[in-house]
Design a protein around this motif. Structure first.
Motif, PDB file in Angstrom:
ATOM      1  N   ALA A 162       0.672  -1.386   0.040  1.00  0.00           N
ATOM      2  CA  ALA A 162       0.012   0.039   0.127  1.00  0.00           C
ATOM      3  C   ALA A 162       0.873   1.102  -0.084  1.00  0.00           C
ATOM      4  N   GLY A 163       0.117   2.241  -0.443  1.00  0.00           N
ATOM      5  CA  GLY A 163       0.678   3.608  -0.587  1.00  0.00           C
ATOM      6  C   GLY A 163      -0.083   4.416   0.534  1.00  0.00           C
ATOM      7  N   PRO A 164       0.574   5.681   0.613  1.00  0.00           N
ATOM      8  CA  PRO A 164      -0.318   6.677   1.709  1.00  0.00           C
ATOM      9  C   PRO A 164      -1.771   6.825   1.008  1.00  0.00           C
ATOM     10  N   GLY A 165      -2.797   6.639   1.969  1.00  0.00           N
ATOM     11  CA  GLY A 165      -4.185   6.922   1.582  1.00  0.00           C
ATOM     12  C   GLY A 165      -4.864   5.620   1.428  1.00  0.00           C
ATOM     13  N   ASP A 166      -4.170   4.613   1.212  1.00  0.00           N
ATOM     14  CA  ASP A 166      -4.549   3.119   0.893  1.00  0.00           C
ATOM     15  C   ASP A 166      -4.973   2.429   1.884  1.00  0.00           C
ATOM     16  N   VAL A 167      -6.076   1.904   2.010  1.00  0.00           N
ATOM     17  CA  VAL A 167      -6.747   0.803   3.391  1.00  0.00           C
ATOM     18  C   VAL A 167      -6.141  -0.693   2.881  1.00  0.00           C
ATOM     19  N   ILE A 168      -5.618  -1.103   3.697  1.00  0.00           N
ATOM     20  CA  ILE A 168      -5.458  -2.556   3.820  1.00  0.00           C
ATOM     21  C   ILE A 168      -5.709  -3.497   4.862  1.00  0.00           C
ATOM     22  N   ARG A 169      -5.775  -4.768   4.954  1.00  0.00           N
ATOM     23  CA  ARG A 169      -5.848  -5.468   5.904  1.00  0.00           C
ATOM     24  C   ARG A 169      -4.293  -5.665   6.819  1.00  0.00           C
ATOM     25  N   VAL A 170      -4.580  -5.544   8.205  1.00  0.00           N
ATOM     26  CA  VAL A 170      -3.500  -5.559   8.957  1.00  0.00           C
ATOM     27  C   VAL A 170      -3.553  -6.504  10.034  1.00  0.00           C
ATOM     28  N   MET A 171      -2.687  -7.336  10.246  1.00  0.00           N
ATOM     29  CA  MET A 171      -2.862  -8.467  11.345  1.00  0.00           C
ATOM     30  C   MET A 171      -2.391  -8.025  12.767  1.00  0.00           C
ATOM     31  N   ASN A 172      -2.873  -7.689  13.666  1.00  0.00           N
ATOM     32  CA  ASN A 172      -2.391  -7.351  14.875  1.00  0.00           C
ATOM     33  C   ASN A 172      -1.736  -8.516  15.575  1.00  0.00           C
ATOM     34  N   LEU A 173      -0.685  -8.216  15.858  1.00  0.00           N
ATOM     35  CA  LEU A 173       0.584  -9.485  16.139  1.00  0.00           C
ATOM     36  C   LEU A 173       0.107  -9.811  17.578  1.00  0.00           C
ATOM     37  N   SER A 174      -0.415  -8.843  18.606  1.00  0.00           N
ATOM     38  CA  SER A 174      -0.652  -9.386  19.817  1.00  0.00           C
ATOM     39  C   SER A 174      -2.042 -10.028  20.007  1.00  0.00           C
ATOM     40  N   SER A 175      -3.002  -9.682  19.276  1.00  0.00           N
ATOM     41  CA  SER A 175      -4.200 -10.480  19.229  1.00  0.00           C
ATOM     42  C   SER A 175      -4.485 -11.575  18.257  1.00  0.00           C
ATOM     43  N   ARG A 176      -3.517 -11.308  16.824  1.00  0.00           N
ATOM     44  CA  ARG A 176      -4.099 -12.055  15.848  1.00  0.00           C
ATOM     45  C   ARG A 176      -5.102 -11.859  15.223  1.00  0.00           C
ATOM     46  N   SER A 177      -5.945 -10.585  15.350  1.00  0.00           N
ATOM     47  CA  SER A 177      -7.060 -10.287  14.678  1.00  0.00           C
ATOM     48  C   SER A 177      -6.677  -9.460  13.632  1.00  0.00           C
ATOM     49  N   THR A 178      -7.340  -9.379  12.649  1.00  0.00           N
ATOM     50  CA  THR A 178      -7.277  -8.927  11.302  1.00  0.00           C
ATOM     51  C   THR A 178      -8.463  -7.105  11.386  1.00  0.00           C
ATOM     52  N   VAL A 179      -7.377  -6.314  11.047  1.00  0.00           N
ATOM     53  CA  VAL A 179      -8.501  -5.092  10.936  1.00  0.00           C
ATOM     54  C   VAL A 179      -7.953  -4.363   9.626  1.00  0.00           C
ATOM     55  N   PRO A 180      -8.815  -3.367   9.152  1.00  0.00           N
ATOM     56  CA  PRO A 180      -8.459  -2.644   8.155  1.00  0.00           C
ATOM     57  C   PRO A 180      -7.929  -1.472   8.621  1.00  0.00           C
ATOM     58  N   ALA A 181      -6.912  -0.906   7.946  1.00  0.00           N
ATOM     59  CA  ALA A 181      -5.962   0.030   8.632  1.00  0.00           C
ATOM     60  C   ALA A 181      -5.633   1.267   7.271  1.00  0.00           C
ATOM     61  N   LEU A 182      -5.846   2.622   7.647  1.00  0.00           N
ATOM     62  CA  LEU A 182      -5.478   3.532   6.615  1.00  0.00           C
ATOM     63  C   LEU A 182      -3.968   3.564   6.824  1.00  0.00           C
ATOM     64  N   ILE A 183      -3.145   3.684   5.596  1.00  0.00           N
ATOM     65  CA  ILE A 183      -1.817   3.704   5.754  1.00  0.00           C
ATOM     66  C   ILE A 183      -1.558   5.139   5.619  1.00  0.00           C
ATOM     67  N   GLY A 184      -0.515   5.672   6.465  1.00  0.00           N
ATOM     68  CA  GLY A 184      -0.086   7.247   6.335  1.00  0.00           C
ATOM     69  C   GLY A 184       1.015   7.312   5.641  1.00  0.00           C
TER      70      GLY A 184
END
Length: 137
Positions: free
Chosen positions: A106-128
């Motif tokens: 992803a580039g700045p402004g894109d939204v991708i899925r990111v896996m939280n390494l602590s909880s192993r849950s996947t969340v959508p995140a806006l990349i800065g």
């Protein structure tokens, strides 16, 4: 009636240039000035000014001689797939930061899925622009 004829004479399509690829560019290629040329035909929905896309990255393959559309290009990637990035969650003055694994490129402004390494849950995140992921609920 004379005025009506005069208005029809003025009401003709405006000629506009279209930016086309000078050579075939694979996806993820940084677009340089020598990679694009102007053609003097108008293609609706295509880029008309080369300065809008020079320095951008091809999101899809761009074929030589074909018009380039704004959705075909984007900001260069600051996050690669499987890269460990910082995840920020902020609400009501509380900010939580943790590490996550990017599940896409992803580039700045894109939204991708990111896996939280602590909880192993996947969340959508806006990349800065800093390469961090910003999560909101």
């Amino acid at each position: 009636m004379k005025y009506l004829v005069f208005l029809f004479a003025l009401a003709r399509p405006v000629a506009a240039d279209t930016v086309v690829a000078a050579r075939t560019l694979p996806a993820q290629t940084l677009i340089m000035a020598e990679d694009v040329i102007l053609r003097d035909h108008n293609v609706p929905g295509s880029v008309e000014d080369p300065s809008q896309i020079i320095g951008m990255e091809a999101k899809v393959a761009l074929y030589a001689g074909r018009p380039i559309r704004p959705r075909d290009v984007g900001y260069p990637a600051v996050v690669e797939r499987n890269q460990i990035i910082t995840l920020h969650y902020e609400t009501s003055g509380l900010m939580i930061s943790t590490e996550g694994r990017a599940l896409g490129r992803a580039g700045p402004g894109d939204v991708i899925r990111v896996m939280n390494l602590s909880s192993r849950s996947t969340v959508p995140a806006l990349i800065g622009a800093d390469g961090a992921g910003y999560v909101s609920r």
